[in-house]
Design a protein around this motif. Structure first.
Motif, short mmCIF file in Angstrom:
data_model
loop_
_atom_site.label_atom_id
_atom_site.label_comp_id
_atom_site.label_asym_id
_atom_site.label_seq_id
_atom_site.Cartn_x
_atom_site.Cartn_y
_atom_site.Cartn_z
N VAL A 55 -13.32 -63.63 24.38
CA VAL A 55 -12.07 -64.01 25.01
C VAL A 55 -12.37 -64.79 26.29
CG1 VAL A 55 -9.98 -63.13 26.11
CG2 VAL A 55 -10.88 -62.00 24.09
N LYS A 56 -11.76 -65.93 26.45
CA LYS A 56 -11.92 -66.74 27.65
C LYS A 56 -10.71 -66.55 28.56
CE LYS A 56 -15.67 -68.52 25.96
NZ LYS A 56 -15.68 -69.83 25.36
N ASP B 255 -13.79 -48.94 1.88
CA ASP B 255 -14.39 -48.87 3.19
C ASP B 255 -13.29 -48.60 4.21
OD1 ASP B 255 -17.07 -49.34 2.44
OD2 ASP B 255 -16.70 -51.49 2.32
N LEU B 256 -13.67 -48.46 5.49
CA LEU B 256 -12.72 -48.11 6.54
C LEU B 256 -12.73 -49.16 7.65
CD1 LEU B 256 -10.75 -46.08 7.86
CD2 LEU B 256 -12.76 -44.93 8.83
N VAL B 257 -11.54 -49.56 8.08
CA VAL B 257 -11.35 -50.44 9.22
C VAL B 257 -10.58 -49.68 10.28
CG1 VAL B 257 -10.01 -52.43 10.05
CG2 VAL B 257 -11.47 -52.66 8.03
N CYS B 258 -10.99 -49.80 11.53
CA CYS B 258 -10.23 -49.24 12.64
C CYS B 258 -10.03 -50.35 13.65
CB CYS B 258 -10.98 -48.07 13.28
SG CYS B 258 -10.12 -47.36 14.71
N ALA B 259 -8.77 -50.63 14.02
CA ALA B 259 -8.48 -51.75 14.89
C ALA B 259 -7.33 -51.41 15.82
CB ALA B 259 -8.15 -52.99 14.06
N GLY B 260 -7.13 -52.24 16.83
CA GLY B 260 -6.10 -51.99 17.83
C GLY B 260 -6.72 -51.55 19.14
N GLY B 261 -5.92 -51.45 20.17
CA GLY B 261 -6.44 -51.14 21.50
C GLY B 261 -7.23 -49.85 21.58
N PRO C 240 -13.60 -54.04 15.27
CA PRO C 240 -13.64 -55.33 15.98
C PRO C 240 -14.49 -55.18 17.24
CG PRO C 240 -11.53 -54.26 16.32
CD PRO C 240 -12.28 -53.40 15.34
N PRO C 241 -15.06 -56.26 17.73
CA PRO C 241 -15.74 -56.17 19.03
C PRO C 241 -14.74 -55.75 20.09
CG PRO C 241 -15.39 -58.46 18.42
CD PRO C 241 -15.04 -57.64 17.21
N LEU C 242 -15.22 -55.18 21.17
CA LEU C 242 -14.32 -54.66 22.20
C LEU C 242 -13.37 -55.73 22.72
CD1 LEU C 242 -16.74 -52.35 24.23
CD2 LEU C 242 -15.13 -51.71 22.42
N SER C 243 -13.84 -56.96 22.79
CA SER C 243 -13.01 -58.05 23.33
C SER C 243 -11.85 -58.41 22.41
CB SER C 243 -13.87 -59.29 23.58
OG SER C 243 -14.42 -59.78 22.38
N LEU C 244 -11.87 -57.94 21.16
CA LEU C 244 -10.79 -58.25 20.22
C LEU C 244 -10.00 -57.01 19.82
CD1 LEU C 244 -12.58 -60.81 17.84
CD2 LEU C 244 -11.03 -61.29 19.76
N ASN D 46 -4.47 -60.14 21.18
CA ASN D 46 -5.04 -61.48 21.35
C ASN D 46 -4.49 -62.38 20.25
OD1 ASN D 46 -7.34 -61.82 19.08
ND2 ASN D 46 -7.33 -59.69 19.79
N ALA D 47 -4.67 -63.67 20.40
CA ALA D 47 -4.12 -64.60 19.42
C ALA D 47 -5.10 -64.95 18.31
CB ALA D 47 -3.66 -65.88 20.12
N ALA D 48 -6.39 -64.73 18.53
CA ALA D 48 -7.37 -65.04 17.49
C ALA D 48 -7.11 -64.20 16.25
CB ALA D 48 -8.79 -64.82 18.01
N MET D 49 -6.75 -62.95 16.45
CA MET D 49 -6.47 -62.08 15.31
C MET D 49 -5.23 -62.56 14.55
SD MET D 49 -4.93 -58.69 17.22
CE MET D 49 -3.20 -58.63 17.75
#
Length: 390
Positions: free
Chosen positions: A132-133, A320-326, A351-355, A359-362
């Motif tokens: 993230v910039k 498999d398992l995905v965990c995402a969000g703040g 996701p990496p901590l920065s994502l 954010n808009a990339a997601m």
């Protein structure tokens, strides 16, 4: 394909340019976020009217910065994606109307994205140089978030989740388990019936003096408590349940995992019990062991999530398992879910901590798959506060 995306569902105004190449991978060319966290910290939570007005002030600046950082002109953009639900309606309308105006004026296709699905799609972006910039234009009310450090956690660029998989979306406003059968075929199979896990951390954190947003502070304080209780600086979480402190039930708290055979949660019960516990300490004139309390609260919250995800993986074998969000940034949750998948013999994608945060990339990543599925919107696109959209 260059995708320009916008996210304004809550208290962060974001724009990003993401490229989807012919090899099927994403590259983040820019990811700009103007945060209002300092402003809302004054009130202990997000004030919708203030958020909406701040988005209006910031949206042009973040869009301009995203294009400039990516080295793109409007003519280089092939697709516009925007989060249009769920979220704060006034905040969402700012992003939706700006995205519509940009797409229509430049003759570019427009797609709407479910904000929660966007969080799941953050794992499609992988790690590496995806950072993230900061926004070039920022002030105290819309301070820029800069997380340009290289991330090493989560999936590698070449190792991203592919449907079908189970996904947990956990944040300040959402806690739900999804079966992702395909990139745009996503069905909720469990969720909270009241408070979200992140919301509960914020509210209880405020009561024990952790500034909003409380996620990182609660995480750090809980670690301190785990170590104090177990005397182990490495395997503290595993040893917490067998510790004399936990067995004494001096800070007994209920599990948010419902025992009705569903994959649902109720974090309001945990929150209420914690508030009552805090009041008892106050009424007795006793000083609260803050770190131990944070550890006890975190443990019950994380164990509940681990329990329901284990059940989900049992019901849908081979996923498999995905965990995402703040809340996916929580170190204790990440570690505990790593143990869950190890026992099940499946993979965990984070996701990496920065994502992890908004954010808009997601939104761009999910927008690509919406476009591929033919879900193109027109000038009639509107926003909705509801999960189901409009």
């Amino acid at each position: 394909m260059n995708i320009l995306a916008f996210e304004s569902s809550c208290d962060e105004t974001a724009a990003a340019v993401v490229c989807r190449d012919d090899n099927g991978s994403f590259t983040i060319k820019s990811n700009i976020i103007a945060s209002q966290a300092k402003t809302h910290a004054l009130y202990g939570g997000v004030v919708p009217e203030i958020a909406g007005r701040a988005h209006i002030e910031a949206i042009y600046g973040v869009a301009e910065a995203a294009l400039r950082e990516a080295g793109c002109a409007p003519s280089d953009i092939d697709l516009v994606a925007v989060a249009n639900h769920p979220g704060l309606i006034g905040a969402l309308l700012v992003g939706v109307n700006f995205a519509k105006a940009f797409a229509v004026s430049n003759g570019i296709p427009l797609v709407a994205v479910n904000h929660v699905y966007g969080h799941i799609a953050a794992t499609y972006l992988g790690t590496g140089d995806n950072t993230v910039k900061s926004c070039a234009k920022s002030d105290e009310d819309s301070s820029a978030k800069n997380s340009a450090e290289s991330e090493t956690e989560g999936a590698a660029k070449s190792d991203v989740p592919r449907p079908p998989f189970i996904a947990l979306a956990c944040s300040g406003g959402h806690t739900a388990i999804y079966l992702v059968s395909d990139y745009t075929d996503i069905r909720e199979i469990g969720g909270t019936r009241d408070d979200a896990i992140g919301e509960s951390f914020d509210k209880i954190g405020r009561m024990i003096g952790i500034p909003y947003p409380a996620g990182a502070g609660f995480d750090a304080l809980a670690k301190e408590g785990f170590i104090k209780v177990t005397g182990d600086s490495e395997n503290f979480y595993k040893k917490f349940r067998s510790s004399p402190f936990y067995k004494s039930r001096v800070m007994a708290l209920p599990s948010p995992a419902l025992s009705d055979g569903s994959l649902d949660f109720s974090f309001s019960g945990l929150k209420t019990a914690a508030i009552n516990l805090l009041h008892r300490y106050e009424q007795r004139g006793e000083e609260l062991p803050r770190a131990e309390f944070a550890a006890a609260y975190t443990y019950e919250a994380v164990e509940a999530v681990a329990k329901k995800l284990t059940e989900a993986l049992e019901r849908y074998p081979g996923c498999d398992l995905v965990c995402a969000g703040g809340v996916a940034a929580n170190s204790h949750l990440r570690a505990r879910l790593s143990e869950v998948v190890r026992r099940r013999g499946v993979k965990l994608y984070l996701p990496p901590l920065s994502l992890c945060g908004d954010n808009a990339a997601m939104i761009a990543a999910q927008g690509y798959y919406e476009y591929e599925s033919g879900h193109v919107s027109g000038a009639e696109l509107n926003a909705s506060a509801l999960d189901t959209g409009i």
